[in-house]
Scaffold this motif. Sequence first.
Motif, short mmCIF file in Angstrom:
data_model
loop_
_atom_site.label_atom_id
_atom_site.label_comp_id
_atom_site.label_asym_id
_atom_site.label_seq_id
_atom_site.Cartn_x
_atom_site.Cartn_y
_atom_site.Cartn_z
N LEU A 73 -22.92 -5.78 -0.63
CA LEU A 73 -21.57 -5.43 0.75
C LEU A 73 -20.54 -4.76 0.01
CD1 LEU A 73 -20.48 -9.39 1.45
CD2 LEU A 73 -21.29 -7.11 2.99
N ILE A 74 -20.47 -3.93 0.56
CA ILE A 74 -19.75 -2.22 0.04
C ILE A 74 -18.21 -2.86 0.75
CG2 ILE A 74 -19.31 -0.65 0.44
CD1 ILE A 74 -22.29 0.30 -0.18
N VAL A 75 -16.98 -3.00 0.09
CA VAL A 75 -15.98 -2.93 1.04
C VAL A 75 -15.33 -1.93 0.62
CG1 VAL A 75 -13.72 -4.44 0.84
CG2 VAL A 75 -15.70 -5.38 -0.32
N GLY A 76 -14.53 -0.89 2.00
CA GLY A 76 -14.47 -0.50 2.39
C GLY A 76 -15.31 1.28 2.61
N ALA A 77 -14.66 1.66 3.86
CA ALA A 77 -15.36 2.63 4.27
C ALA A 77 -14.45 4.63 4.07
CB ALA A 77 -15.54 2.73 5.96
N GLY A 78 -14.26 4.65 2.75
CA GLY A 78 -13.53 5.44 2.55
C GLY A 78 -14.64 6.39 1.67
N ILE A 79 -13.93 7.49 0.68
CA ILE A 79 -14.54 8.02 -0.19
C ILE A 79 -15.25 7.42 -1.10
CG2 ILE A 79 -14.54 9.66 -2.48
CD1 ILE A 79 -12.00 11.20 -0.27
N SER A 80 -15.33 6.30 -1.45
CA SER A 80 -15.87 5.46 -2.08
C SER A 80 -17.20 5.05 -1.75
CB SER A 80 -14.49 4.62 -3.00
OG SER A 80 -13.75 5.52 -3.91
N GLY A 81 -17.04 4.14 -0.10
CA GLY A 81 -18.00 3.89 0.46
C GLY A 81 -18.74 4.46 0.78
N ILE A 82 -18.07 5.49 1.37
CA ILE A 82 -19.30 5.83 2.07
C ILE A 82 -19.97 6.73 0.49
CG2 ILE A 82 -19.46 8.30 2.95
CD1 ILE A 82 -17.64 7.88 5.31
N GLY A 83 -19.16 7.12 -0.40
CA GLY A 83 -20.90 7.42 -1.85
C GLY A 83 -21.22 6.82 -1.66
N ALA A 84 -20.96 4.77 -1.86
CA ALA A 84 -21.48 3.71 -2.68
C ALA A 84 -22.81 3.88 -2.15
CB ALA A 84 -20.90 2.64 -2.79
N ALA A 85 -23.21 3.68 -0.73
CA ALA A 85 -23.79 3.44 0.45
C ALA A 85 -25.17 4.54 0.14
CB ALA A 85 -23.12 3.59 1.93
N HIS A 86 -24.57 6.16 0.29
CA HIS A 86 -25.23 7.02 0.05
C HIS A 86 -26.46 6.42 -1.15
CE1 HIS A 86 -27.45 10.87 0.07
NE2 HIS A 86 -27.31 10.36 -1.69
N TYR A 87 -25.45 6.01 -2.52
CA TYR A 87 -26.36 6.30 -3.69
C TYR A 87 -27.28 5.01 -3.38
CZ TYR A 87 -23.98 10.09 -5.93
OH TYR A 87 -23.83 11.47 -6.67
N LEU A 88 -26.78 3.92 -3.14
CA LEU A 88 -27.66 2.72 -2.96
C LEU A 88 -29.15 3.12 -1.65
CD1 LEU A 88 -27.70 -0.41 -2.98
CD2 LEU A 88 -26.51 -0.50 -1.19
N GLN A 89 -28.84 3.51 -0.71
CA GLN A 89 -29.18 3.24 0.78
C GLN A 89 -30.55 5.05 0.07
OE1 GLN A 89 -27.80 4.96 3.77
NE2 GLN A 89 -28.62 6.58 3.79
N HIS A 121 -31.68 5.18 -3.48
CA HIS A 121 -31.89 5.21 -4.63
C HIS A 121 -32.88 3.39 -4.32
CE1 HIS A 121 -30.67 7.93 -7.47
NE2 HIS A 121 -29.63 7.90 -6.66
N HIS A 122 -32.52 2.59 -3.78
CA HIS A 122 -32.96 0.95 -2.87
C HIS A 122 -32.80 1.27 -2.11
CE1 HIS A 122 -32.17 -0.21 -7.91
NE2 HIS A 122 -30.73 0.38 -7.40
N PRO A 123 -34.06 1.57 -0.68
CA PRO A 123 -34.13 2.46 0.06
C PRO A 123 -34.13 0.77 0.75
CG PRO A 123 -35.89 2.77 -0.82
CD PRO A 123 -34.36 2.79 -1.79
N THR A 124 -35.48 -0.37 -0.09
CA THR A 124 -35.43 -1.16 0.35
C THR A 124 -34.27 -2.97 0.87
OG1 THR A 124 -36.14 -2.46 -1.81
CG2 THR A 124 -37.93 -1.11 -0.42
N ARG A 125 -33.30 -2.50 0.09
CA ARG A 125 -32.43 -3.20 -0.02
C ARG A 125 -30.87 -3.17 0.98
NH1 ARG A 125 -32.37 -3.15 -6.01
NH2 ARG A 125 -31.81 -4.69 -6.54
N THR A 126 -30.77 -4.31 1.50
CA THR A 126 -29.77 -4.58 2.61
C THR A 126 -28.83 -4.71 2.51
OG1 THR A 126 -29.88 -7.02 2.54
CG2 THR A 126 -31.65 -5.96 3.58
N TYR A 127 -27.80 -3.53 3.10
CA TYR A 127 -26.36 -3.60 3.21
C TYR A 127 -25.95 -3.65 4.09
CZ TYR A 127 -26.27 1.11 3.77
OH TYR A 127 -25.82 2.37 4.16
#
Length: 509
Positions: free
Chosen positions: A19-35, A37-43
Amino acid sequence: MSSAASPDSKAGVEHADVLIVGAGISGIGAAHYLQSHHPTRTYAVLEAREALGGTWDLFRYPGIRSDSDLHTLGYAFSPWQGEKAIADGDAIRAYLRDTASGTGIDRRVRLRHKVVSAAWSTADARWRVDVERTDTGERLSMTCAWLFCASGYYRYDEGHTPHFEGRERFNGTIVHPQHWPEDLDYDGRRVVVIGSGATAVTLVPAMARRAAHVTMLQRTPTYVMSAPSRDRVANALRRAVGEKPAYALTRYKNIVLGHGMWYLCQRFPRQARALIRRSVARQLPPGYPVDEHFDPPYDPWDQRLCLAPDGDFFKVLRERTASVVTDRVDTFTETGIRLASGRELPADVIVTATGLNLLAFGGIEFSVDGDRVHLPDTVSYKGTMLGGVPNFAYAIGYTNSSWTLKVGLICEHFCRLLEHMDRHGYTVCRPEPPASGMATGPLFGFGAGYVRRSVDQFPRQGDRAPWQTASGYPADVKLLRKSFMPDSALHFATGRSAGRPAGGQAVSR
């Protein structure tokens, strides 16, 4: 691409791997790296406000713009294509929206979902997160294996406004930049902007275009430097070698130049002060009292330098559509402000650009196995995890460089940590500070007033690696990218499966 969150058949609530908290610069960046590098993980990304963009969606005052170049404030994976390297708020919001929609991240963002509390259970090896719907007041719960806090450190519901004697007597309009009214009319009116930070330096030239006159009233001077709004090298490279290579080269160039400037200011403060003063004096009218209004009592980069794109701040001072007054407020009056010196500043509109309030991790209440986590008692690990708190990561960017540079390194580190855990079958990771006493200090080694007011609400940092937060990008490259994993401070365990619960069905993409 990563799946969305899935139902947790055991707990009866929705579950996500992250679970990523926040959809600003940091949250959008975290979502990109996660999906990526880890495409099978849910978020899922939980955002308390009604739109993504974070700070760039919140602030709407006149002239709002970046004070870092967009080749470094932008993401490494999403080239900034604008002609201006110092861009306005509308362009930055559009860039963030386009980045999120172009990668499918916007479909994972749940707006008006405010995280209220997060409770870790060692028995279940997961977090239970309580969420409030800000539009309806409804409460709901989710579970996750990892909680990634990307909420920044600003308090969004209120800015900082000190007590001003006589405020209630003023017959005009008082505005804080954090809550700018869309219908504010200042055409042909006298405006006083109280403050000397980046917000004030942005507001003054923007409002001077329409106001009768704008006065920046500062208690203490600030370093102000001019820089071109357009990066000629970047634009020339774009024409010569194409968009992506040009972006990579420009980004590298600006990282080196930005860190070099910061290092020179720290290493040779007297020379840097003299250099900045000469630059300021050249842009002001002859005989202007430079030392009175532009000679701070601290060294360059002890606090963040203010940026004037194309010298716009100095231009309105030369044109005398704006002015600077260095004094203290004695009291507001019916028609303006009386200063400590006895001077009167007439005003129809007063803007209190007096700073921001900080809020640690969005005000979330954390607990581990029923014990409340008191954040000032925790110690930061590599500036991205907390000692004694399992499966929790956070992203806070730089104060002396582009925010996004550190966010990228933190997200890379987080993804490599997950890979390490997958290889060894671990489901739990917890940093543990040394058993013997370790000296600690404030998390932020920065002297700005908004930091000093709130730093005691945040975790601490230690006096040695990996508990000491790095001071800049090159040091973080070494700490977060090159000297990665594992180290003795991280404790791993294999508990209940922290992945998708048995019988859980993924929500359709």
